[in-house]
Design a protein around this motif. Sequence first.
Motif, PDB file in Angstrom:
ATOM      1  N   ASN A 272      71.852  37.073  26.022  1.00 49.79           N
ATOM      2  CA  ASN A 272      70.593  36.471  25.582  1.00 49.79           C
ATOM      3  C   ASN A 272      70.816  35.804  24.227  1.00 49.79           C
ATOM      4  O   ASN A 272      71.069  36.478  23.229  1.00 49.79           O
ATOM      5  N   SER A 273      70.708  34.492  24.173  1.00 47.18           N
ATOM      6  CA  SER A 273      71.039  33.778  22.937  1.00 47.18           C
ATOM      7  C   SER A 273      70.007  33.979  21.826  1.00 47.18           C
ATOM      8  O   SER A 273      70.279  33.648  20.670  1.00 47.18           O
ATOM      9  N   CYS A 274      68.851  34.541  22.158  1.00 45.52           N
ATOM     10  CA  CYS A 274      67.835  34.767  21.115  1.00 45.52           C
ATOM     11  C   CYS A 274      68.164  35.999  20.272  1.00 45.52           C
ATOM     12  O   CYS A 274      67.515  36.255  19.260  1.00 45.52           O
ATOM     13  N   LEU A 275      69.158  36.765  20.707  1.00 44.25           N
ATOM     14  CA  LEU A 275      69.484  37.999  20.006  1.00 44.25           C
ATOM     15  C   LEU A 275      70.832  37.936  19.282  1.00 44.25           C
ATOM     16  O   LEU A 275      71.350  38.973  18.869  1.00 44.25           O
ATOM     17  N   ILE A 276      71.390  36.742  19.165  1.00 46.08           N
ATOM     18  CA  ILE A 276      72.740  36.650  18.608  1.00 46.08           C
ATOM     19  C   ILE A 276      72.764  35.811  17.346  1.00 46.08           C
ATOM     20  O   ILE A 276      72.346  34.648  17.365  1.00 46.08           O
ATOM     21  N   PRO A 277      73.244  36.378  16.222  1.00 43.94           N
ATOM     22  CA  PRO A 277      73.403  35.567  15.004  1.00 43.94           C
ATOM     23  C   PRO A 277      74.625  34.668  15.162  1.00 43.94           C
ATOM     24  O   PRO A 277      75.667  35.100  15.657  1.00 43.94           O
ATOM     25  N   ILE A 278      74.498  33.426  14.728  1.00 44.23           N
ATOM     26  CA  ILE A 278      75.521  32.421  14.995  1.00 44.23           C
ATOM     27  C   ILE A 278      76.893  32.796  14.438  1.00 44.23           C
ATOM     28  O   ILE A 278      77.929  32.403  14.978  1.00 44.23           O
ATOM     29  N   ILE A 279      76.910  33.598  13.376  1.00 47.37           N
ATOM     30  CA  ILE A 279      78.189  33.967  12.766  1.00 47.37           C
ATOM     31  C   ILE A 279      79.098  34.684  13.770  1.00 47.37           C
ATOM     32  O   ILE A 279      80.311  34.554  13.719  1.00 47.37           O
ATOM     33  N   GLN A 280      78.495  35.409  14.724  1.00 47.42           N
ATOM     34  CA  GLN A 280      79.292  36.118  15.703  1.00 47.42           C
ATOM     35  C   GLN A 280      79.894  35.195  16.760  1.00 47.42           C
ATOM     36  O   GLN A 280      80.667  35.634  17.603  1.00 47.42           O
ATOM     37  N   MET A 281      79.563  33.919  16.705  1.00 48.91           N
ATOM     38  CA  MET A 281      80.072  32.968  17.694  1.00 48.91           C
ATOM     39  C   MET A 281      81.341  32.253  17.245  1.00 48.91           C
ATOM     40  O   MET A 281      81.849  31.390  17.975  1.00 48.91           O
ATOM     41  N   GLU A 282      81.846  32.631  16.071  1.00 47.06           N
ATOM     42  CA  GLU A 282      83.090  32.048  15.569  1.00 47.06           C
ATOM     43  C   GLU A 282      84.204  32.230  16.602  1.00 47.06           C
ATOM     44  O   GLU A 282      84.506  33.348  17.020  1.00 47.06           O
ATOM     45  N   GLY A 283      84.800  31.119  17.020  1.00 43.99           N
ATOM     46  CA  GLY A 283      85.906  31.188  17.967  1.00 43.99           C
ATOM     47  C   GLY A 283      85.526  31.429  19.423  1.00 43.99           C
ATOM     48  O   GLY A 283      86.407  31.585  20.275  1.00 43.99           O
ATOM     49  N   LYS A 284      84.228  31.473  19.731  1.00 48.55           N
ATOM     50  CA  LYS A 284      83.826  31.796  21.098  1.00 48.55           C
ATOM     51  C   LYS A 284      83.665  30.544  21.961  1.00 48.55           C
ATOM     52  O   LYS A 284      83.488  29.440  21.460  1.00 48.55           O
TER      53      LYS A 284
ATOM     54  N   GLY B  37      65.089  36.646  29.676  1.00 44.39           N
ATOM     55  CA  GLY B  37      66.269  35.967  30.207  1.00 44.39           C
ATOM     56  C   GLY B  37      66.232  34.462  30.192  1.00 44.39           C
ATOM     57  O   GLY B  37      67.194  33.823  30.643  1.00 44.39           O
ATOM     58  N   ALA B  38      65.172  33.847  29.684  1.00 46.43           N
ATOM     59  CA  ALA B  38      65.092  32.382  29.689  1.00 46.43           C
ATOM     60  C   ALA B  38      66.134  31.761  28.762  1.00 46.43           C
ATOM     61  O   ALA B  38      66.502  30.606  28.912  1.00 46.43           O
ATOM     62  N   CYS B  39      66.621  32.548  27.807  1.00 43.91           N
ATOM     63  CA  CYS B  39      67.568  32.031  26.811  1.00 43.91           C
ATOM     64  C   CYS B  39      69.014  32.331  27.193  1.00 43.91           C
ATOM     65  O   CYS B  39      69.912  32.179  26.373  1.00 43.91           O
ATOM     66  N   SER B  40      69.240  32.752  28.441  1.00 47.48           N
ATOM     67  CA  SER B  40      70.588  33.174  28.846  1.00 47.48           C
ATOM     68  C   SER B  40      71.633  32.095  28.688  1.00 47.48           C
ATOM     69  O   SER B  40      71.398  30.923  29.001  1.00 47.48           O
ATOM     70  N   VAL B  41      72.808  32.524  28.204  1.00 47.58           N
ATOM     71  CA  VAL B  41      73.987  31.657  28.130  1.00 47.58           C
ATOM     72  C   VAL B  41      75.186  32.513  28.529  1.00 47.58           C
ATOM     73  O   VAL B  41      75.052  33.722  28.678  1.00 47.58           O
ATOM     74  N   LEU B  42      76.348  31.874  28.689  1.00 44.52           N
ATOM     75  CA  LEU B  42      77.574  32.621  28.920  1.00 44.52           C
ATOM     76  C   LEU B  42      78.424  32.528  27.657  1.00 44.52           C
ATOM     77  O   LEU B  42      78.650  31.426  27.147  1.00 44.52           O
ATOM     78  N   ILE B  43      78.870  33.680  27.158  1.00 43.61           N
ATOM     79  CA  ILE B  43      79.723  33.690  25.970  1.00 43.61           C
ATOM     80  C   ILE B  43      81.053  34.295  26.381  1.00 43.61           C
ATOM     81  O   ILE B  43      81.106  35.471  26.753  1.00 43.61           O
ATOM     82  N   ASP B  44      82.098  33.500  26.366  1.00 51.69           N
ATOM     83  CA  ASP B  44      83.403  33.915  26.913  1.00 51.69           C
ATOM     84  C   ASP B  44      83.203  34.486  28.314  1.00 51.69           C
ATOM     85  O   ASP B  44      83.762  35.510  28.687  1.00 51.69           O
ATOM     86  N   GLY B  45      82.371  33.830  29.081  1.00 59.44           N
ATOM     87  CA  GLY B  45      82.119  34.208  30.466  1.00 59.44           C
ATOM     88  C   GLY B  45      81.136  35.352  30.662  1.00 59.44           C
ATOM     89  O   GLY B  45      80.840  35.725  31.793  1.00 59.44           O
ATOM     90  N   VAL B  46      80.605  35.885  29.561  1.00 58.94           N
ATOM     91  CA  VAL B  46      79.732  37.056  29.643  1.00 58.94           C
ATOM     92  C   VAL B  46      78.269  36.651  29.446  1.00 58.94           C
ATOM     93  O   VAL B  46      77.913  36.022  28.449  1.00 58.94           O
TER      94      VAL B  46
END
Lengths: 162, 294
Positions: A70-82, A58-67
């Motif tokens: 874990n940012s270490c598990l997300i490929p940046i392409i899925q962040m389009e428009g977020k 959980g050290a890498c936690s962020v909020l994505i559209d309020g949710v």
Amino acid sequence: MNVIKKDNSRVKKQTIRFTVNGKKTKIETYPMMRLIDVLREELLLTGTKEGCSEGECGACSVLIDGVLSNSCLIPIIQMEGKKIVTIEGIANETQAKKLMQNFLKNGGAQCGFCTPGMILATKNLLDKISTPTLKEVREALSGNLCRCTGYMKIFSSIIKKN
Amino acid sequence: MKTYAKEINIIRPKNLDDALQLLSKQHSAPLIPFAGGTDIMVVLNKENNPYIGKTFIDLSTIKELRSFKFNKEKSILEINAMCTAGELKNNPSIQKNFPMLAEATNQVGAIAIQNRATIGGNIINASPAADTPPALMCYNAILTIRSKKKERKIALSDFYLGYKKLDLRSDELLTSITIYKPEKNTKEFFRKVGARKAMSISKIVLAIAATTSGKKSEKLINKINIAIGSVAASTLKCRKTEEYITNKKLTNETIAHAKEIFSNEISPIDDIRSTSQYRRKVSENLFENFLQTL
């Protein structure tokens, strides 16, 4: 040491647009680059920490559209428009400022490495339940590891109304 | 900075038809569906992972794969494959009508993982320790699988052919999961045994749904579903045990015999999380305790 077999990569960089802490952002990078690497190395937002690279600490936690994510598990392409919010983005909010003061008063932070993730998980909880029980706090922070405090002072930092 | 980003590609289809079209076209290099990423992204940490040089197809852009629908009259829940564990666990209809699913999704990782982890991913990743498949099997889950030209349905309990071996071709996509609420007089039991309350891979994960009739001293099991994870190469539906105990009066004798059949049906191993002996003992105990409560 990582060895790249091919020199001219077949993977092309892409332009990805999203909002970080309220600011419109555009970067050009490989689509499978992790969100945590984009935040820390491209955008120099180093408040988000890499503890395990596996989504366990959980050290890498962020909020994505309020949710909470874990940012270490997300490929940046899925962040389009977020809309992404990091610890830097909430640090000036009243709720977070008060919370961090409580952490300081109650010994909720020692090395401080887990703290951004703890604050984000707490915000995620307090936005839904303003006066949580100890059980609710434990469950809300169950995705965050701390090697220093033994957790109890983190919990009292959240529950005590100093 | 991870260098695999230069070696692994990902494409984003516009919608489901586009995705199925892309999947139908692949030849030497199959496109690999990428859902929530909570399992795949961990594998990518390894330098020589099997995805180097491959291309993912991002399912997060496909709107048709999100959302779930509860048909109250028929008591059927249709869950599209990209629904996250978090969405499912928090839904009041699911908590009320499918409590084992609500409990199973609550046990996946922790909150941040649940917010990204998808039910489709949990099924397709096919870890024998997966949390949702035992609950889904007890609700008689039927999978809807689509390719460009066809749609077919298969029971989840028939879907696993071996360790991470699925009845699924490379041009096919799991699109939805349909589950059925058990009849009245059904008692449900779900238990994940792990090292911690959260963020654990299961040592055992057991789900049971038993429909009974008769008075306490003469209880009869009319129907029973027993599904268990982490004690076989894939989530196991305990058909032999189910067959034995169905239409049998529950006595100390039949319960003891059922426990023996159950113990022979599972095949737990020693691994880094637990031992075969522990798994067997705890599974047997949980199973027997449940039958005693009926």
